[in-house]
Design a protein around this motif. Sequence first.
Motif, PDB file in Angstrom:
ATOM      1  N   ARG A 112      29.499 103.389 -61.183  1.00 41.88           N
ATOM      2  CA  ARG A 112      29.283 104.830 -61.162  1.00 41.88           C
ATOM      3  C   ARG A 112      28.715 105.356 -59.846  1.00 41.88           C
ATOM      4  NH1 ARG A 112      28.232 102.893 -66.236  1.00 41.88           N
ATOM      5  NH2 ARG A 112      29.006 104.123 -68.014  1.00 41.88           N
ATOM      6  N   ALA A 114      29.794 105.559 -56.905  1.00 42.72           N
ATOM      7  CA  ALA A 114      30.710 106.403 -56.133  1.00 42.72           C
ATOM      8  C   ALA A 114      30.714 107.832 -56.665  1.00 42.72           C
ATOM      9  CB  ALA A 114      32.125 105.822 -56.162  1.00 42.72           C
ATOM     10  N   GLN A 115      30.527 107.985 -57.977  1.00 46.81           N
ATOM     11  CA  GLN A 115      30.471 109.330 -58.558  1.00 46.81           C
ATOM     12  C   GLN A 115      29.232 110.074 -58.063  1.00 46.81           C
ATOM     13  OE1 GLN A 115      30.833 109.145 -62.861  1.00 46.81           O
ATOM     14  NE2 GLN A 115      32.179 107.363 -62.725  1.00 46.81           N
ATOM     15  N   PHE A 116      28.120 109.360 -57.941  1.00 43.23           N
ATOM     16  CA  PHE A 116      26.911 110.008 -57.437  1.00 43.23           C
ATOM     17  C   PHE A 116      27.100 110.425 -55.987  1.00 43.23           C
ATOM     18  CE2 PHE A 116      22.712 109.864 -55.361  1.00 43.23           C
ATOM     19  CZ  PHE A 116      22.074 110.845 -56.100  1.00 43.23           C
ATOM     20  N   ARG A 117      27.794 109.608 -55.208  1.00 42.96           N
ATOM     21  CA  ARG A 117      28.043 109.965 -53.807  1.00 42.96           C
ATOM     22  C   ARG A 117      28.862 111.249 -53.706  1.00 42.96           C
ATOM     23  NH1 ARG A 117      29.652 104.352 -52.854  1.00 42.96           N
ATOM     24  NH2 ARG A 117      27.873 103.145 -52.114  1.00 42.96           N
ATOM     25  N   GLN A 118      29.765 111.462 -54.668  1.00 41.62           N
ATOM     26  CA  GLN A 118      30.546 112.696 -54.654  1.00 41.62           C
ATOM     27  C   GLN A 118      29.679 113.911 -54.943  1.00 41.62           C
ATOM     28  OE1 GLN A 118      33.683 112.065 -57.497  1.00 41.62           O
ATOM     29  NE2 GLN A 118      34.793 110.621 -56.206  1.00 41.62           N
ATOM     30  N   VAL A 119      28.692 113.728 -55.825  1.00 42.56           N
ATOM     31  CA  VAL A 119      27.791 114.833 -56.174  1.00 42.56           C
ATOM     32  C   VAL A 119      26.764 115.055 -55.069  1.00 42.56           C
ATOM     33  CG1 VAL A 119      26.108 115.645 -57.875  1.00 42.56           C
ATOM     34  CG2 VAL A 119      28.125 114.387 -58.627  1.00 42.56           C
ATOM     35  N   TRP A 290      20.725 112.729 -62.522  1.00 40.88           N
ATOM     36  CA  TRP A 290      22.135 112.358 -62.632  1.00 40.88           C
ATOM     37  C   TRP A 290      22.320 111.182 -63.598  1.00 40.88           C
ATOM     38  CZ3 TRP A 290      24.790 107.878 -61.321  1.00 40.88           C
ATOM     39  CH2 TRP A 290      26.182 107.986 -61.310  1.00 40.88           C
ATOM     40  N   GLN A 294      24.502 111.158 -67.040  1.00 41.02           N
ATOM     41  CA  GLN A 294      25.573 110.204 -67.290  1.00 41.02           C
ATOM     42  C   GLN A 294      25.386 109.459 -68.610  1.00 41.02           C
ATOM     43  OE1 GLN A 294      28.428 109.661 -65.282  1.00 41.02           O
ATOM     44  NE2 GLN A 294      27.661 111.593 -64.440  1.00 41.02           N
TER      45      GLN A 294
END
Length: 297
Positions: A112, A114-119, A290, A294
Amino acid sequence: MAERVLDLGWIRVLEAVGRLGSLTAAAHELGLSQPAVSYTVRILEQQLGTSLLLRGHRGSTLSPAGERLHRAASAAVAELDAGARAIRRMSRRPVVRLYTDYGFASFWMMPRVAQFRQVRPDTEVHIIASAAADPGTDEAEDVAVLFGARPDFGEGATLLFEECVYPVCSPQFAARHGLADNPRRIVELPLLHLESTPFPRWFTWSDWFAAMHMAREPGPGDLGLNTYGLVVQAAIADQGVALGWAGLIDGAIADGTLVAVGPSISRPDSGYWMRPGPETSAPARDLIDWIIEQVRR
């Protein structure tokens, strides 16, 4: 007539000379030659019209005038260095350190992150994983996700998900041994164990068999492994049946890599808890919020 303004290039030289009590030692620390340091001090003395050093055979000591100027130079150097550090921090991307065990790092956080990096593309997450991560670990961290029971944690900890385990294995292993029709056959099959201390904090196969009112002694085909990642890999490789932790193993169940082959057992007072560090920065708070979001999803 206005007073002549001093050239300030001498400040760090005088600070080092006064602190070390030696022109040679100051030169070595500053990466200069001894004559260069001596010349800088001599020029400063000429500008001030007074001696700043009392030179002797065993080194140099500050004169009363030198001591007064050294105090000002030391304060200035400390202030300038602090300002430089602050500016460098401002120019770097903020970093949040997450301290946890290998299981949570490998199976929950890494898929996950990578998802935090997007946010939060401006924030770096450094995951510090340890096989010895436990509630009593006194580690310097921004955020910790640790396994244990409620009494192990302070009031600031948040339960992410409670401990819930169930038997899992590869689909091929389940089909070969007919586990879909008769889960109780697990008692006859090789088991995969997560090695632990004599008093583990988490569920073991003994707990599961006791909850199922079944008896089972360790068998010659059983395999003990020291990290949960190895336990899961062995299950995927058809080596036996493992205990799957809800919250960690969900992805492998969803994509069919592993299948559940027996009832679950759980206890609401135990599981993975998130604990903020002693000083929670804004980026750390973003990561905490975050992760909670999740988990709720």
